[in-house]
Design a protein around this motif. Structure first.
Motif, mmCIF file in Angstrom:
data_model
loop_
_atom_site.group_PDB
_atom_site.id
_atom_site.type_symbol
_atom_site.label_atom_id
_atom_site.label_comp_id
_atom_site.label_asym_id
_atom_site.label_seq_id
_atom_site.Cartn_x
_atom_site.Cartn_y
_atom_site.Cartn_z
ATOM 1 N N PRO A 83 2.625 -3.094 -14.161
ATOM 2 C CA PRO A 83 1.329 -3.502 -13.702
ATOM 3 C C PRO A 83 0.989 -5.050 -14.374
ATOM 4 O O PRO A 83 1.281 -5.286 -15.466
ATOM 5 C CB PRO A 83 0.239 -2.488 -14.310
ATOM 6 N N SER A 111 -2.523 -6.168 -9.723
ATOM 7 C CA SER A 111 -2.707 -4.823 -9.681
ATOM 8 C C SER A 111 -4.062 -4.293 -9.299
ATOM 9 O O SER A 111 -4.929 -4.607 -10.139
ATOM 10 C CB SER A 111 -2.359 -3.969 -10.991
ATOM 11 N N ALA A 112 -4.386 -3.729 -8.196
ATOM 12 C CA ALA A 112 -5.484 -3.324 -7.651
ATOM 13 C C ALA A 112 -6.092 -1.983 -8.289
ATOM 14 O O ALA A 112 -5.199 -1.061 -8.520
ATOM 15 C CB ALA A 112 -5.553 -2.881 -6.141
ATOM 16 N N PRO A 113 -7.451 -1.670 -8.667
ATOM 17 C CA PRO A 113 -7.761 -0.559 -9.150
ATOM 18 C C PRO A 113 -7.582 0.555 -8.124
ATOM 19 O O PRO A 113 -7.496 0.504 -6.789
ATOM 20 C CB PRO A 113 -9.349 -0.860 -9.454
ATOM 21 N N HIS A 114 -6.975 1.755 -8.686
ATOM 22 C CA HIS A 114 -6.677 2.870 -7.866
ATOM 23 C C HIS A 114 -7.750 3.743 -7.676
ATOM 24 O O HIS A 114 -8.729 3.943 -8.569
ATOM 25 C CB HIS A 114 -5.472 3.577 -8.120
ATOM 26 N N LYS A 126 2.759 4.742 -15.717
ATOM 27 C CA LYS A 126 2.927 3.792 -14.651
ATOM 28 C C LYS A 126 3.107 4.269 -13.416
ATOM 29 O O LYS A 126 4.009 5.483 -13.191
ATOM 30 C CB LYS A 126 4.043 2.892 -14.943
ATOM 31 N N THR A 185 -5.643 2.599 -3.270
ATOM 32 C CA THR A 185 -6.167 1.571 -4.047
ATOM 33 C C THR A 185 -7.214 0.807 -3.513
ATOM 34 O O THR A 185 -7.695 0.749 -2.203
ATOM 35 C CB THR A 185 -5.131 0.578 -4.313
ATOM 36 N N PRO A 199 -1.936 -4.283 -1.590
ATOM 37 C CA PRO A 199 -2.207 -4.120 -2.961
ATOM 38 C C PRO A 199 -0.454 -4.351 -3.788
ATOM 39 O O PRO A 199 0.298 -4.136 -3.137
ATOM 40 C CB PRO A 199 -2.402 -2.911 -3.163
ATOM 41 N N ASP A 200 -0.741 -4.686 -4.868
ATOM 42 C CA ASP A 200 0.377 -4.586 -5.652
ATOM 43 C C ASP A 200 1.035 -3.237 -5.933
ATOM 44 O O ASP A 200 0.334 -2.371 -5.996
ATOM 45 C CB ASP A 200 -0.119 -5.265 -7.131
ATOM 46 N N THR A 207 0.726 0.132 -10.861
ATOM 47 C CA THR A 207 -0.378 0.403 -11.252
ATOM 48 C C THR A 207 -0.263 1.441 -12.538
ATOM 49 O O THR A 207 0.876 1.898 -12.634
ATOM 50 C CB THR A 207 -1.626 0.730 -10.183
ATOM 51 N N THR A 208 -1.482 1.691 -13.047
ATOM 52 C CA THR A 208 -1.632 2.953 -13.959
ATOM 53 C C THR A 208 -2.441 4.021 -13.763
ATOM 54 O O THR A 208 -3.273 3.841 -12.976
ATOM 55 C CB THR A 208 -1.753 2.499 -15.407
ATOM 56 N N ARG A 259 2.721 -10.732 -5.916
ATOM 57 C CA ARG A 259 2.779 -9.341 -6.140
ATOM 58 C C ARG A 259 4.001 -8.838 -6.199
ATOM 59 O O ARG A 259 5.202 -9.347 -5.769
ATOM 60 C CB ARG A 259 2.057 -8.830 -4.981
#
Length: 720
Positions: A483, A487-490, A397, A355, A383-384, A387-388, A443
């Motif tokens: 999410p 949530s951080a972008p992956h 998910k 992420t 990070p959380d 995510t998706t 988180r």
């Protein structure tokens, strides 16, 4: 009163100084030889409380010092090695444990002098201090070490751990935490009736691995999610009835139904009744390997059969929509394969789904300088967990397990006191995450040990209770984590060449694929198209457990292949001992019979073709003929043929399923044609005409001779 306290403190300081000086000046003649790393073992047995909350809370460290050498340890000093400089991030904590430098000092109340530790003996110790004595004033995670010096100030042993201080005025985010605990084993049966060893029963008893998992489940930990492998439940269920096992001797042995298996199954059903349970695909298959080698159907079967078996044996609703791939790693191909089979959530390792976590800004004050690296920038924020990710079936998910927190559930074998150290690290890591400066929103965290872990029930239960008591954590079921804005972008799935090499090999799965294709035939010829009785046996061959046990897996492939071949052979063309038939005349019929020795009716087609159609022709369109045969019965079709030239000709007989898949190898039948056709009939007719004329001429000649004889007798009488 104050003067007395000062005098006592001064006297204590002087006494410690004298003792330390005495240790330093101990003559070499009275000191022992150099202490080896194996001679002294320092065990930390407890650190209480888990989290000091007040400046005056007494921090007590208890342990044991063991001398495994042949000479006693003398002038032994045991002391704390704390630091008032708090850690600035999780990376700094990792470096500290690896031996990184940390400023330290010994408080006056954290030093203990032991006269000696006998050879081969152990001596307990207790060290105490307070946050006030350590001059701790704010929330944070601090280094805490224990060091042993002996035999003239020689370093003998040391242990590094953490101290988390949370004063009442500390304002902390409360993060969610979910524990995913696996009840996963390796397959224990090669087919539906034979166990490959005795290890399952051993694991259910005493201190066995499955018995330990049951103990954890019985403790009813709060909000834990259990990943249950249905093939394990299926194997245990099979042991409750009489069964056969193949021990190391190789000779099959019959066993009566096992009461321990019945008891374990009933107990695990009860223990899990009030907890969140997820069914893994049946036999925990190596999904990525199956995707790469084209065994897509096996994945779909594993998910469906896994859910059905879990619901049947646990007697409750068990979803099968969350997948935990082996090693927590997957690629796009395997992800697509899972989602088209109904999976909506995947549990992954952090190194599989990276992420882009936010970076903290640099802080140039000495108070925020890393305790062991001197760096002035903080590491990435944790990070959380949710995510998706995109798949062929749409967004999925993804839950990412924290690797460090996950390892705290596992203990190193042969390392006394590791339970205390792992708990201290869990507390410190989660506290550090709660206090990270770069994160402003609560988180979610996920903890998931190795899927075939060998847990210590007391340690796991204690750690779960500790998690539930920490003020910066809220325990939740895995299914409730979704999410959020945190949530951080992956950066996408990361699946390396090393990951690919760890899969079940192409060669191994090619053999499994052949067995699977043959096993499908056993259901393809049943009249009702019933599921194959070998579906579960084949799925056990795809288990990720064989990644590290290739030899065992290959042996089981061979065993299942033999059993499948035997089953296929129960439907066969009769008359295999005499494959020759005679056909008289220009045209005729040859019967072909098929025997069904199975316990259920079958439906298939029989196709007969001539290997030499210029000599022997099949009359009609030559299409396969359907044949329905009852259980334990035979069926026959009639094949109309026309002889073109007399002699021996070969027929090929093929049995096929109704969907036109070949069943068994083709059989050969020799036809001896004795009919006459074409010019052969003309020649025979001419020969018959010549023969008939000769016969007529012979008859006429004989008649003429008899007349001549009769007319000659009267003349002879006249002469007389």
């Amino acid at each position: 009163m104050g003067r007395r306290v000062i005098r006592k403190a001064t006297l204590l300081s002087v006494l410690i100084a004298v003792l330390l000086t005495a240790m330093v000046v101990t003559p070499a003649s009275t000191a022992a030889t150099t202490i080896t790393a194996q001679q002294v073992r320092l065990t930390i047995e407890s650190i209480t409380p888990d989290v000091p909350r007040k400046p005056t809370d007494v921090i007590k460290v208890t342990g044991k010092l063991t001398n495994s050498g042949t000479t006693p340890l003398t002038n032994v000093l045991v002391r704390l090695r704390p630091s008032r400089q708090q850690f600035t991030g999780r990376a700094a904590m990792e470096e500290y444990l690896a031996g990184g430098f940390v400023s330290d000092y010994a408080s006056r109340s954290s030093t203990l002098v032991l006269p000696s530790v006998p050879a081969g003996g152990s001596t307990p110790f207790e060290l105490t201090t307070t946050p006030m004595a350590l001059t701790l004033s704010r929330f944070g995670v601090y280094p805490l070490g224990v060091e042993v010096l002996a035999n003239g100030w020689q370093p003998a042993a040391n242990v590094r751990t953490f101290l988390t201080y949370a004063p009442p005025d500390a304002k902390l985010r409360k993060n969610k935490i979910a524990f995913a605990l696996p009840i996963i084993d390796q397959p224990r049966r090669s087919d539906n009736g034979l166990f490959i060893d005795e290890n399952l029963r051993t694991s259910l008893l005493g201190d066995g691995r499955l018995a330990d998992l049951l103990r954890i489940a019985k403790s009813q930990p709060k909000n834990v999610t259990w990943f249950v492998e249905p093939a394990l439940l299926d194997d245990v269920m099979a042991m409750t009835a009489p069964y056969k096992v193949r021990p190391k001797s190789g000779t099959e042995v019959s066993r009566p139904g096992d009461t321990s298996a019945a008891g374990w199954l009933a107990a695990i059903r009860t223990a899990l009744a009030g907890q969140e349970v997820v069914a893994t695909p049946y036999a925990d298959p190596d999904i990525t390997a199956l995707a790469h080698q084209g065994l897509d159907e096996e994945t779909a079967k594993a998910i469906k059969i896994g859910g059905d078996k879990a619901r049947e044996l646990l007697k409750r609703d068990v979803p099968a929509t969350t997948a935990w791939p082996v090693a927590g790693k997957i690629d796009e191909d395997a992800l697509d394969l899972l989602t088209v089979s109904g999976v909506t959530t995947v549990l992954l390792n952090a190194d599989n789904l990276s992420t882009h976590a936010a970076q903290d800004t640099a802080v140039n004050t000495s108070a925020n300088t890393s305790a062991n690296t001197g760096a002035n920038t903080l590491p990435a924020v944790t990070p959380d967990a949710a995510t998706t990710i995109d798949s062929v079936s749409g967004p999925v998910k993804a839950l990412v397990a924290d690797p460090v927190l996950s390892r705290t559930l596992e203990l190193e074998k042969g390392v006394p006191g590791s339970s205390t150290l792992q708990k201290q690290r869990f507390v410190a890591e989660t506290a550090m995450i709660a206090g990270e400066q770069g994160g402003t929103l609560p988180r979610s965290l996920v903890v998931a040990p190795a899927r075939r872990w060998n847990p210590n029930p007391a340690h796991v239960t204690n750690l779960l209770k500790t998690a539930a008591s920490l003020p910066w954590l809220t325990s939740v079921p895995l299914g409730s984590i979704k999410p959020t804005k945190a949530s951080a972008p992956h950066a996408g799935l990361t699946y390396t060449d090393t990951d690919r090499k760890a899969e079940l090999s192409k060669k191994y799965l090619a053999s499994v694929k052949r067995v699977a294709a043959k096993a499908a035939l056993t259901s393809g010829i049943t009249s009702e198209r019933l599921p194959s009785v070998f579906d579960t046996a084949v799925l056990r061959l795809t288990s990720s457990a064989w990644r590290t046990k290739t030899g065992t897996g290959s042996a089981e492939v061979k065993r299942v292949n033999e059993v499948v071949d035997e089953s296929i052979g129960r439907v066969f063309i009769t008359g295999s001992d005499s494959r020759t038939r005679s056909l008289a005349g220009e045209e005729g019929q040859i019967p072909v019979s098929v025997k069904n020795a199975r316990d259920e009716p079958v439906s298939l087609t029989v196709q007969v073709t001539s290997d030499s159609p210029d000599l022997l022709e099949i009359v009609g369109d030559g299409k396969p003929q359907r044949l329905d045969i009852g259980a334990k019965q035979s069926g026959t079709i009639q094949v109309q043929m026309r002889v073109k030239v007399s002699g021996d000709s070969l027929l090929t007989i093929r049995l096929r399923t109704l969907d036109n898949k070949a069943y068994q190898k083709p059989a050969k039948l020799t036809i001896k044609a004795t009919g006459y056709t074409g010019i052969a009939l003309v020649i025979v007719g001419a020969a018959l005409s010549v023969m008939l004329a000769a016969v007529v001429m012979r008859v006429l000649r004989r008649r003429s001779q008899r007349r001549a004889a009769k007319s000659a007798k009267p003349r002879e009488n006249e002469h007389v």
